[in-house]
Scaffold this motif. Structure first.
Motif, short mmCIF file in Angstrom:
data_model
loop_
_atom_site.label_atom_id
_atom_site.label_comp_id
_atom_site.label_asym_id
_atom_site.label_seq_id
_atom_site.Cartn_x
_atom_site.Cartn_y
_atom_site.Cartn_z
N LEU A 1 2.31 -5.48 6.77
CA LEU A 1 1.48 -5.90 5.65
C LEU A 1 1.64 -4.98 4.44
O LEU A 1 1.72 -5.43 3.30
N ILE A 2 1.72 -3.68 4.71
CA ILE A 2 1.91 -2.71 3.62
C ILE A 2 3.27 -2.93 2.97
O ILE A 2 3.39 -2.94 1.74
N HIS B 1 4.99 -5.66 2.86
CA HIS B 1 4.94 -6.93 2.14
C HIS B 1 4.26 -6.75 0.77
O HIS B 1 4.73 -7.27 -0.24
N ILE B 2 3.16 -6.03 0.75
CA ILE B 2 2.44 -5.77 -0.51
C ILE B 2 3.30 -4.93 -1.44
O ILE B 2 3.30 -5.13 -2.65
N CYS B 3 4.06 -4.03 -0.88
CA CYS B 3 4.90 -3.14 -1.68
C CYS B 3 5.85 -3.93 -2.57
O CYS B 3 6.08 -3.57 -3.72
N ALA B 4 6.39 -5.00 -2.06
CA ALA B 4 7.36 -5.81 -2.82
C ALA B 4 6.74 -6.35 -4.11
O ALA B 4 7.44 -6.53 -5.11
N PHE C 1 2.39 4.53 10.93
CA PHE C 1 0.95 4.44 10.74
C PHE C 1 0.32 4.83 12.05
O PHE C 1 0.59 4.22 13.09
N SER C 2 -0.48 5.87 12.03
CA SER C 2 -1.10 6.35 13.27
C SER C 2 -2.56 6.71 13.00
O SER C 2 -2.94 7.01 11.87
N CYS C 3 -3.34 6.66 14.07
CA CYS C 3 -4.77 6.96 13.95
C CYS C 3 -5.19 7.94 15.03
O CYS C 3 -4.70 7.89 16.16
N ASN C 4 -6.11 8.83 14.66
CA ASN C 4 -6.71 9.74 15.61
C ASN C 4 -8.02 9.10 16.05
O ASN C 4 -8.95 8.97 15.25
N ASP C 5 -8.08 8.70 17.30
CA ASP C 5 -9.24 7.98 17.81
C ASP C 5 -10.49 8.84 17.86
O ASP C 5 -11.60 8.32 17.80
N THR C 6 -10.34 10.14 17.92
CA THR C 6 -11.49 11.04 17.99
C THR C 6 -12.13 11.25 16.63
O THR C 6 -13.34 11.24 16.50
N THR C 7 -11.31 11.40 15.59
CA THR C 7 -11.83 11.71 14.26
C THR C 7 -11.95 10.49 13.35
O THR C 7 -12.48 10.60 12.24
N SER C 8 -11.44 9.34 13.78
CA SER C 8 -11.43 8.10 12.97
C SER C 8 -10.68 8.29 11.66
O SER C 8 -11.09 7.81 10.61
N VAL C 9 -9.56 9.00 11.74
CA VAL C 9 -8.70 9.24 10.59
C VAL C 9 -7.33 8.65 10.88
O VAL C 9 -6.77 8.86 11.96
N CYS C 10 -6.79 7.88 9.92
CA CYS C 10 -5.47 7.30 10.07
C CYS C 10 -4.53 7.88 9.01
O CYS C 10 -4.97 8.23 7.92
N THR C 11 -3.26 7.96 9.37
CA THR C 11 -2.25 8.53 8.48
C THR C 11 -1.10 7.55 8.32
O THR C 11 -0.60 7.01 9.30
N LEU C 12 -0.71 7.35 7.08
CA LEU C 12 0.46 6.54 6.74
C LEU C 12 1.55 7.49 6.25
O LEU C 12 1.34 8.21 5.28
N SER C 13 2.69 7.48 6.91
CA SER C 13 3.83 8.29 6.49
C SER C 13 4.85 7.38 5.82
O SER C 13 5.08 6.26 6.29
N TYR D 1 -7.00 -1.71 0.98
CA TYR D 1 -5.98 -1.87 -0.04
C TYR D 1 -6.26 -0.96 -1.24
O TYR D 1 -5.33 -0.34 -1.77
N ASP D 2 -7.50 -0.86 -1.66
CA ASP D 2 -7.85 0.01 -2.80
C ASP D 2 -7.50 1.47 -2.49
O ASP D 2 -6.94 2.17 -3.33
N LYS D 3 -7.83 1.92 -1.29
CA LYS D 3 -7.50 3.30 -0.90
C LYS D 3 -5.99 3.50 -0.84
O LYS D 3 -5.47 4.52 -1.27
N LEU D 4 -5.29 2.52 -0.28
CA LEU D 4 -3.83 2.58 -0.19
C LEU D 4 -3.21 2.61 -1.57
O LEU D 4 -2.33 3.44 -1.85
#
Length: 133
Positions: free
Chosen positions: A41-42, A44-47, A62-74, A116-119
């Motif tokens: 989806l990311i 696709h939006i990039c285009a 795209f990964s998420c830490n289940d303990t801290t509820s933080v996700c990272t996009l590389s 999307y706004d955060k991204l």
């Protein structure tokens, strides 16, 4: 006698707490399929947005830490104006806090407006820092 009774009381509480935690199933924020879908989806939006400019993007993880509820996009930002013998690729990442489920990211097979706004803010910010060579 009182010390022994107090010790036994706290030991029983701790054992019951540990048993309750064992019975509670661990719930992952995102499955592997969810992570793949988010990247698609990311991309696709990039285009239609960031990828139409001076830079190309390759969203890699795209990964998420289940303990801290933080996700990272590389991702990588690739300078389209680099000379043939030089490659100008910058590794970047965006961090998203308070992601407790896939519903914070995707709704009806599209990115939620909040995500999307955060991204959009993060990718634009990383691109602007790339301009400062």
């Amino acid at each position: 006698m009182i010390k022994t009774s107090t010790f036994i009381f706290f030991l029983m509480i701790n054992l019951n707490f540990a048993k309750a935690n064992e019975e509670a199933p661990f719930k992952q924020i995102l499955s592997e399929n969810d992570k793949t879908e988010v990247l698609k989806l990311i991309d696709h939006i990039c285009a239609d947005s960031w990828c139409a400019g001076d830079y190309d993007y390759k969203f890699t993880k795209f990964s998420c830490n289940d303990t801290t509820s933080v996700c990272t996009l590389s991702f990588k930002i690739i300078d389209r104006d680099s000379k043939p013998n030089e490659s100008h690729v910058l590794n970047r990442r965006c961090i998203f806090k308070e992601i407790s489920s896939i519903d914070n990211i995707i709704h009806d097979r599209t990115l939620t407006q909040e995500f999307y706004d955060k991204l959009n803010f993060c990718v634009s910010d990383r691109e602007s820092t790339s301009n400062k060579k």
